[in-house]
Design a protein around this motif. Structure first.
Motif, PDB file in Angstrom:
ATOM      1  N   ILE A  13       0.892  -1.071  -0.045  1.00 46.94           N
ATOM      2  CA  ILE A  13       0.177  -0.116  -0.007  1.00 46.94           C
ATOM      3  C   ILE A  13       1.057   1.304  -0.016  1.00 46.94           C
ATOM      4  N   SER A  14       0.695   1.986  -1.023  1.00 48.79           N
ATOM      5  CA  SER A  14       1.700   3.167  -1.275  1.00 48.79           C
ATOM      6  C   SER A  14       0.991   4.664  -0.403  1.00 48.79           C
ATOM      7  N   ASP A  15      -0.156   4.360  -0.195  1.00 49.38           N
ATOM      8  CA  ASP A  15      -1.107   5.726   0.497  1.00 49.38           C
ATOM      9  C   ASP A  15      -0.837   5.768   1.771  1.00 49.38           C
ATOM     10  N   ILE A  16      -0.775   7.018   2.473  1.00 54.93           N
ATOM     11  CA  ILE A  16      -0.630   7.268   3.823  1.00 54.93           C
ATOM     12  C   ILE A  16      -2.195   7.241   4.380  1.00 54.93           C
ATOM     13  N   ASN A  17      -2.052   6.276   5.423  1.00 56.78           N
ATOM     14  CA  ASN A  17      -3.675   6.289   6.095  1.00 56.78           C
ATOM     15  C   ASN A  17      -3.674   7.788   6.640  1.00 56.78           C
ATOM     16  N   MET A  18      -4.780   8.341   6.419  1.00 50.32           N
ATOM     17  CA  MET A  18      -4.915   9.590   6.995  1.00 50.32           C
ATOM     18  C   MET A  18      -5.830   9.872   8.020  1.00 50.32           C
ATOM     19  N   THR A  19      -6.601   8.723   8.516  1.00 51.53           N
ATOM     20  CA  THR A  19      -7.442   8.758   9.650  1.00 51.53           C
ATOM     21  C   THR A  19      -6.677   9.032  10.986  1.00 51.53           C
ATOM     22  N   PRO A  20      -5.720   8.488  11.405  1.00 55.04           N
ATOM     23  CA  PRO A  20      -4.913   8.656  12.564  1.00 55.04           C
ATOM     24  C   PRO A  20      -4.467  10.139  12.556  1.00 55.04           C
ATOM     25  N   ASP A  23      -7.269  12.609  13.236  1.00 48.23           N
ATOM     26  CA  ASP A  23      -7.701  12.312  14.652  1.00 48.23           C
ATOM     27  C   ASP A  23      -6.792  13.175  15.753  1.00 48.23           C
TER      28      ASP A  23
END
Length: 135
Positions: A13-20, A23
């Motif tokens: 997965i090359s995308d950064i998880n933006m949810t944290p 938050d």
């Protein structure tokens, strides 16, 4: 008959998880919103001397309050009631008059606020606090 399944290779997965990250941003925002008014009220300040602009109008009056709490309207001693009636008269008849408020720097803040309250009650909208020029 045997089932044939194709194994899909797992890709990175090359995308950064933006949810944290979002938050954390909202938690910091809420923290600053809550704590800023508390910090604002507790700040001790020393007011600087003012750099006065040249504000000489044709229609000006001055109110002075000395350290002995004696009121003067244009260098004439007046009582609090006389000042209130004179300001009401000026507010009704001379709405473009600018009132300069001069008070001793050692007076309590509440004494100057009382003069401001008289001006507010008389519907005077043009006023200025006179300060000592910076040297």
């Amino acid at each position: 008959m045997a089932r044939r399944t194709s194994l899909v290779s797992l890709g990175q997965i090359s995308d950064i998880n933006m949810t944290p990250l979002m938050d954390l941003t909202f938690i910091l925002l809420i923290t600053f919103i809550i704590t800023f008014p508390l910090i604002e009220q507790g700040v001790a300040i020393n007011l600087p001397k003012g750099k006065a602009a040249d504000m000489m109008d044709a229609e000006t009056r001055s109110i002075s309050l000395n350290l002995e709490k004696q009121l003067y309207l244009d260098d004439v001693p007046v009582s609090h009631e006389e000042l209130a009636s004179a300001m009401s008269n000026i507010g009704l008849n001379e709405p473009n008059t600018t009132i300069y408020v001069r008070a001793d720097r050692k007076l309590p803040y509440g004494d100057v606020v009382e003069i401001m309250r008289v001006l507010h009650d008389a519907n005077i909208t043009k006023m200025a606090l006179v300060t000592e020029a910076d040297q």
